[in-house]
Design a protein around this motif. Sequence first.
Motif, PDB file in Angstrom:
ATOM      1  N   GLY A   6      10.414  10.093   0.117  1.00 37.18           N
ATOM      2  CA  GLY A   6       9.808  11.324  -0.366  1.00 37.18           C
ATOM      3  C   GLY A   6       8.498  11.600   0.338  1.00 37.18           C
ATOM      4  N   HIS A   7       7.459  11.922  -0.429  1.00 39.22           N
ATOM      5  CA  HIS A   7       6.135  12.208   0.117  1.00 39.22           C
ATOM      6  C   HIS A   7       5.343  10.935   0.409  1.00 39.22           C
ATOM      7  N   LEU A   8       5.939   9.776   0.197  1.00 39.31           N
ATOM      8  CA  LEU A   8       5.201   8.515   0.220  1.00 39.31           C
ATOM      9  C   LEU A   8       5.609   7.620   1.384  1.00 39.31           C
ATOM     10  N   VAL A   9       4.656   6.796   1.813  1.00 35.87           N
ATOM     11  CA  VAL A   9       4.936   5.706   2.742  1.00 35.87           C
ATOM     12  C   VAL A   9       4.535   4.412   2.046  1.00 35.87           C
ATOM     13  N   ILE A  10       5.461   3.457   1.999  1.00 39.89           N
ATOM     14  CA  ILE A  10       5.185   2.150   1.405  1.00 39.89           C
ATOM     15  C   ILE A  10       4.995   1.145   2.533  1.00 39.89           C
ATOM     16  N   ALA A  49       0.860  -1.177   0.000  1.00 35.29           N
ATOM     17  CA  ALA A  49       0.000   0.000   0.000  1.00 35.29           C
ATOM     18  C   ALA A  49       0.899   1.230   0.000  1.00 35.29           C
ATOM     19  N   VAL A  50       0.785   2.035  -1.044  1.00 36.43           N
ATOM     20  CA  VAL A  50       1.591   3.251  -1.146  1.00 36.43           C
ATOM     21  C   VAL A  50       0.694   4.432  -0.796  1.00 36.43           C
ATOM     22  N   MET A  51       1.099   5.207   0.213  1.00 36.49           N
ATOM     23  CA  MET A  51       0.275   6.287   0.750  1.00 36.49           C
ATOM     24  C   MET A  51       0.948   7.636   0.555  1.00 36.49           C
ATOM     25  N   ILE A  52       0.157   8.627   0.175  1.00 36.94           N
ATOM     26  CA  ILE A  52       0.666   9.967  -0.145  1.00 36.94           C
ATOM     27  C   ILE A  52       0.466  10.897   1.054  1.00 36.94           C
ATOM     28  N   PHE A  53       1.513  11.687   1.346  1.00 36.24           N
ATOM     29  CA  PHE A  53       1.457  12.704   2.392  1.00 36.24           C
ATOM     30  C   PHE A  53       1.957  14.033   1.820  1.00 36.24           C
ATOM     31  N   PRO A  54       1.675  15.142   2.496  1.00 33.28           N
ATOM     32  CA  PRO A  54       2.012  16.454   1.932  1.00 33.28           C
ATOM     33  C   PRO A  54       3.497  16.716   1.741  1.00 33.28           C
ATOM     34  N   ASP A  55       4.358  16.117   2.587  1.00 33.68           N
ATOM     35  CA  ASP A  55       5.785  16.379   2.461  1.00 33.68           C
ATOM     36  C   ASP A  55       6.570  15.225   3.075  1.00 33.68           C
ATOM     37  N   GLU A  56       7.884  15.293   2.959  1.00 29.93           N
ATOM     38  CA  GLU A  56       8.746  14.208   3.427  1.00 29.93           C
ATOM     39  C   GLU A  56       8.672  14.043   4.938  1.00 29.93           C
ATOM     40  N   GLN A  57       8.617  15.147   5.666  1.00 29.23           N
ATOM     41  CA  GLN A  57       8.592  15.076   7.128  1.00 29.23           C
ATOM     42  C   GLN A  57       7.330  14.370   7.624  1.00 29.23           C
ATOM     43  N   LYS A  58       6.197  14.703   7.025  1.00 31.67           N
ATOM     44  CA  LYS A  58       4.943  14.080   7.455  1.00 31.67           C
ATOM     45  C   LYS A  58       4.878  12.619   7.039  1.00 31.67           C
ATOM     46  N   ALA A  59       5.474  12.289   5.920  1.00 30.07           N
ATOM     47  CA  ALA A  59       5.524  10.884   5.515  1.00 30.07           C
ATOM     48  C   ALA A  59       6.382  10.082   6.487  1.00 30.07           C
ATOM     49  N   ALA A  60       7.540  10.610   6.849  1.00 25.38           N
ATOM     50  CA  ALA A  60       8.425   9.906   7.785  1.00 25.38           C
ATOM     51  C   ALA A  60       7.764   9.745   9.143  1.00 25.38           C
ATOM     52  N   ALA A  61       7.095  10.794   9.617  1.00 28.80           N
ATOM     53  CA  ALA A  61       6.423  10.717  10.915  1.00 28.80           C
ATOM     54  C   ALA A  61       5.286   9.702  10.872  1.00 28.80           C
ATOM     55  N   ALA A  62       4.551   9.656   9.765  1.00 23.96           N
ATOM     56  CA  ALA A  62       3.452   8.707   9.639  1.00 23.96           C
ATOM     57  C   ALA A  62       3.959   7.273   9.617  1.00 23.96           C
ATOM     58  N   ALA A  63       5.060   7.009   8.920  1.00 17.28           N
ATOM     59  CA  ALA A  63       5.614   5.651   8.873  1.00 17.28           C
ATOM     60  C   ALA A  63       5.968   5.170  10.269  1.00 17.28           C
ATOM     61  N   THR A  64       6.607   6.024  11.043  1.00 14.78           N
ATOM     62  CA  THR A  64       6.988   5.663  12.420  1.00 14.78           C
ATOM     63  C   THR A  64       5.759   5.428  13.281  1.00 14.78           C
ATOM     64  N   ALA A  65       4.777   6.320  13.191  1.00 16.75           N
ATOM     65  CA  ALA A  65       3.592   6.223  14.041  1.00 16.75           C
ATOM     66  C   ALA A  65       2.722   5.027  13.667  1.00 16.75           C
TER      67      ALA A  65
END
Length: 384
Positions: free
Chosen positions: A184-188, A127-143
Amino acid sequence: MLAGVVAACGTGDPAAGATDVPVDLTTLDVGAYATQPRQVGTVANHDQARFIEAERLGDHVPTPADIDPRFIHTNSSIATVFIDAEASLGKIMAVDRFGEIAPDFIGGFVSSAETAGHNKGIDMVNAVMIFPDEQKAAAAATALERLDFGYAPNNQPIEIPGYPAAKAHWQPDQQSIGSWFATGHLVIYTWFYDYLKIYLEKVDKQALLDLTRKSLDTIVPSVAKFTPTPVDQLMTLQRDRENMLGRTAPRPREDSWINPPGVYAGRTARHFSSDPESTTKMIDDNGVDLFANDGSDVYRARDIAGARAVRDELGGLTRKFTAADPPKNLPSARCKEYIGREKLAVRFYCAVSYDRYAAYVWSNQLLDAQQRISAQYALLVNAR
């Protein structure tokens, strides 16, 4: 219901002529279905914009068979395009607090398949998920990993070879692994679950790691080609592409809405097919460059002969299908009846082509399928 649920390999040869035989549209029984193309403009609301952005991403997400050719059995009941995590990930990932810990999530695209049907092999989900920027993508992956980690007491952290930044865990007593990798802006999100090994009570940690790395090695460079739309420009996104959706029959209210209407690159159609092998061959052999799904599936081939070959493939017969009557005054249509064992499968399917376009419709009533394909044919003619 996506037509790919029971798509079958055809056996007919494409017609050799360079032009279509004229059909008197006034003689066709189209029921109450639309026969004029639609003008589909910009998105109407924020959720629609999120769906379109996720569809744009889908053109860059590899299929499981692109990662490992064993993964060819698909499950059409899983939402492929999503803005609600429960629709696609609720059965394989903790999502009860998804909105709270990933509040900036825009949309996602799921690629999934098994090595054997009916839960007898290995499941792969990306599942590839889009976020507004790299920081929010990284934070979402961790959370998201932390949330999922807490749902099984024996979960243990695990490092994916080659991807030290990935957040991942597994259960040492089960052949399963989950990984969240921000790029990048994505979480895999990558998930493997080996039903057979779990049934046999066998564990192979290295096999899980190898599959996860192989998956990321394929997906990461592919999705890097996706250019995210700036958040403040999402409402400018166009819903259609080269008038493909305008040529596609609107979806009746009573039909399934697992995925929203969309337009994709031709090869992206493989994600929506129950037979990605034959679909891949059909697309490559006939130069299919665009695919649209709404109340029908429409494929754009390289030429008239290619469109006819796609029609014959979609309308072809196998041991799971028997021939059904084409609509009155539209003998070029190919109709068939499903006689396989899948209880939820739609019963009737029809395919037709006009110019470079081939279309596929479905219904549980033969007359309705005949009316749908007649209207779709008229729609293609009127869109020229």
